[in-house]
Design a protein around this motif. Structure first.
Motif, PDB file in Angstrom:
ATOM      1  N   ASP A   9      -1.005 -10.516  -5.304  1.00  0.00           N
ATOM      2  CA  ASP A   9      -0.288  -9.342  -5.780  1.00  0.00           C
ATOM      3  C   ASP A   9      -1.139  -8.624  -6.822  1.00  0.00           C
ATOM      4  OD1 ASP A   9       1.683  -7.486  -6.545  1.00  0.00           O
ATOM      5  OD2 ASP A   9       2.352  -8.830  -8.134  1.00  0.00           O
ATOM      6  N   TYR A  32      -0.354  -6.154  -8.630  1.00  0.00           N
ATOM      7  CA  TYR A  32       0.448  -5.580  -9.708  1.00  0.00           C
ATOM      8  C   TYR A  32       0.575  -6.547 -10.889  1.00  0.00           C
ATOM      9  CZ  TYR A  32       4.275  -3.036 -11.958  1.00  0.00           C
ATOM     10  OH  TYR A  32       5.061  -2.353 -12.835  1.00  0.00           O
ATOM     11  N   THR A  33       0.785  -7.831 -10.591  1.00  0.00           N
ATOM     12  CA  THR A  33       0.985  -8.821 -11.661  1.00  0.00           C
ATOM     13  C   THR A  33       0.046 -10.010 -11.549  1.00  0.00           C
ATOM     14  OG1 THR A  33       2.676  -9.992 -10.378  1.00  0.00           O
ATOM     15  CG2 THR A  33       3.432  -8.217 -11.823  1.00  0.00           C
ATOM     16  N   ARG A  81       0.794 -17.976 -11.178  1.00  0.00           N
ATOM     17  CA  ARG A  81       0.427 -16.833 -12.002  1.00  0.00           C
ATOM     18  C   ARG A  81      -0.892 -17.075 -12.736  1.00  0.00           C
ATOM     19  NH1 ARG A  81       4.499 -13.091 -12.678  1.00  0.00           N
ATOM     20  NH2 ARG A  81       6.557 -13.714 -11.935  1.00  0.00           N
ATOM     21  N   GLU A 132       2.049 -10.273   2.186  1.00  0.00           N
ATOM     22  CA  GLU A 132       1.778  -8.988   1.558  1.00  0.00           C
ATOM     23  C   GLU A 132       2.852  -8.685   0.515  1.00  0.00           C
ATOM     24  OE1 GLU A 132      -0.825  -7.098   1.882  1.00  0.00           O
ATOM     25  OE2 GLU A 132      -1.770  -8.142   3.580  1.00  0.00           O
ATOM     26  N   PHE A 133       2.441  -8.003  -0.557  1.00  0.00           N
ATOM     27  CA  PHE A 133       3.330  -7.640  -1.650  1.00  0.00           C
ATOM     28  C   PHE A 133       3.616  -6.142  -1.638  1.00  0.00           C
ATOM     29  CE2 PHE A 133       1.457 -11.562  -3.081  1.00  0.00           C
ATOM     30  CZ  PHE A 133       2.426 -12.179  -3.853  1.00  0.00           C
ATOM     31  N   GLU A 136       3.469  -2.952  -3.706  1.00  0.00           N
ATOM     32  CA  GLU A 136       2.533  -2.624  -4.779  1.00  0.00           C
ATOM     33  C   GLU A 136       2.929  -1.399  -5.593  1.00  0.00           C
ATOM     34  OE1 GLU A 136      -1.396  -2.338  -3.229  1.00  0.00           O
ATOM     35  OE2 GLU A 136      -1.237  -4.172  -2.035  1.00  0.00           O
ATOM     36  N   ALA A 148       7.523  -3.234  -7.136  1.00  0.00           N
ATOM     37  CA  ALA A 148       6.171  -3.766  -7.339  1.00  0.00           C
ATOM     38  C   ALA A 148       6.219  -5.006  -8.223  1.00  0.00           C
ATOM     39  CB  ALA A 148       5.283  -2.704  -7.974  1.00  0.00           C
ATOM     40  N   GLY A 149       5.557  -6.056  -7.773  1.00  0.00           N
ATOM     41  CA  GLY A 149       5.571  -7.304  -8.516  1.00  0.00           C
ATOM     42  C   GLY A 149       6.853  -8.093  -8.384  1.00  0.00           C
ATOM     43  N   MET A 156       7.856  -9.562  -1.912  1.00  0.00           N
ATOM     44  CA  MET A 156       6.764  -9.866  -0.995  1.00  0.00           C
ATOM     45  C   MET A 156       7.338 -10.181   0.378  1.00  0.00           C
ATOM     46  SD  MET A 156       5.648 -13.811  -1.794  1.00  0.00           S
ATOM     47  CE  MET A 156       5.419 -14.237  -0.058  1.00  0.00           C
ATOM     48  N   ARG A 159       9.606 -11.302 -10.014  1.00  0.00           N
ATOM     49  CA  ARG A 159       9.241 -10.991 -11.398  1.00  0.00           C
ATOM     50  C   ARG A 159       9.932 -11.910 -12.406  1.00  0.00           C
ATOM     51  NH1 ARG A 159      12.240  -5.850 -10.693  1.00  0.00           N
ATOM     52  NH2 ARG A 159      10.198  -4.891 -10.409  1.00  0.00           N
TER      53      ARG A 159
END
Length: 222
Positions: free
Chosen positions: A1, A3-4, A21, A49-50, A52, A57-58, A61, A77
């Motif tokens: 990902d 984004y994060t 993470r 796939e995430f 984005e 976003a984040g 998925m 999140r």
């Protein structure tokens, strides 16, 4: 990902789908969190796939599998430990594609727009390339956009929705015969094997994976 910086690994069946993470933290041993069962079948998970862009976003998925299914995972999140996993919503949004779902692309300009590819030799009545415009809804609907005459028996391996096209109609497909592209949402398809074959219109080698690189509006490939 992107984004994060979450990193997700999908295995087979009960071996699970795992997230960390810490993939970019080189000062620690990554801590892994099991977020879902993996798809069953020969090679388990095929694509991850995430989302984005936008509010999801984040947080959302998708993953696909050898078993012909597509799964959406929402609530990422909020997950920082194994104890947080019960907050996730794991939803099967395509129960049976008839063969392995080999690739998945989330439209960079519209998280509700998702396209998947289906592998296997032989004709599929539901299509080898399928599209939805309500991927985040409770009742996801799919349509067949693979209309390339005479090629319905070949496997399709991967897909990218072109970030440069806000309409989402430009889609690239990796197939047994190279790369195909549509600029009208699947109404017509053309070979695009420049650099892979004597000309863009010639049959090329199998293409199993497609990525599109861009940064701050700059596109790095064609």
């Amino acid at each position: 990902d992107p984004y994060t910086t979450m990193f997700v690994l999908g295995l087979n069946g009960s071996l699970g789908v795992w997230m960390t993470r810490d993939a970019l933290n080189f000062n620690t041993t990554p801590s892994w969190i099991r977020i879902a069962d993996a798809p069953a079948g020969f090679s388990g998970t095929k694509a991850i796939e995430f989302v984005e862009q936008g509010d999801e976003a984040g947080d959302v998925m998708f993953f696909t599998g050898w078993n012909g299914q597509v799964t959406r995972v929402s609530g990422l999140r909020n997950v920082y430990s194994q104890a947080d996993v019960d907050q996730l919503e794991v939803t099967n949004i395509l129960s049976s594609a008839g063969a392995a779902v080999t690739g998945l692309s989330v439209d960079p300009n519209d998280p509700n727009h998702v396209v998947v590819t289906v592998g296997g030799y032989g004709n599929s009545s539901m299509g080898k390339v399928r599209e939805t415009f309500n991927a985040l809804s409770n009742n996801v609907t799919w349509s067949n956009i693979w209309s390339s005459a005479g090629l319905n028996n070949m496997p399709c391996y991967d897909v990218v929705i072109d970030v440069r096209d806000p309409s989402g109609k430009t889609i690239w497909i990796g197939t047994e015969f190279g790369i195909f592209v549509t600029e009208d949402g699947g109404d017509s398809w053309a070979m695009s094997n420049s650099g892979l074959a004597p000309s863009a219109e010639h049959i090329g080698p199998p293409v199993f994976d497609i990525k599109q690189q861009s940064r701050q509006g700059m596109f790095w490939g064609d």
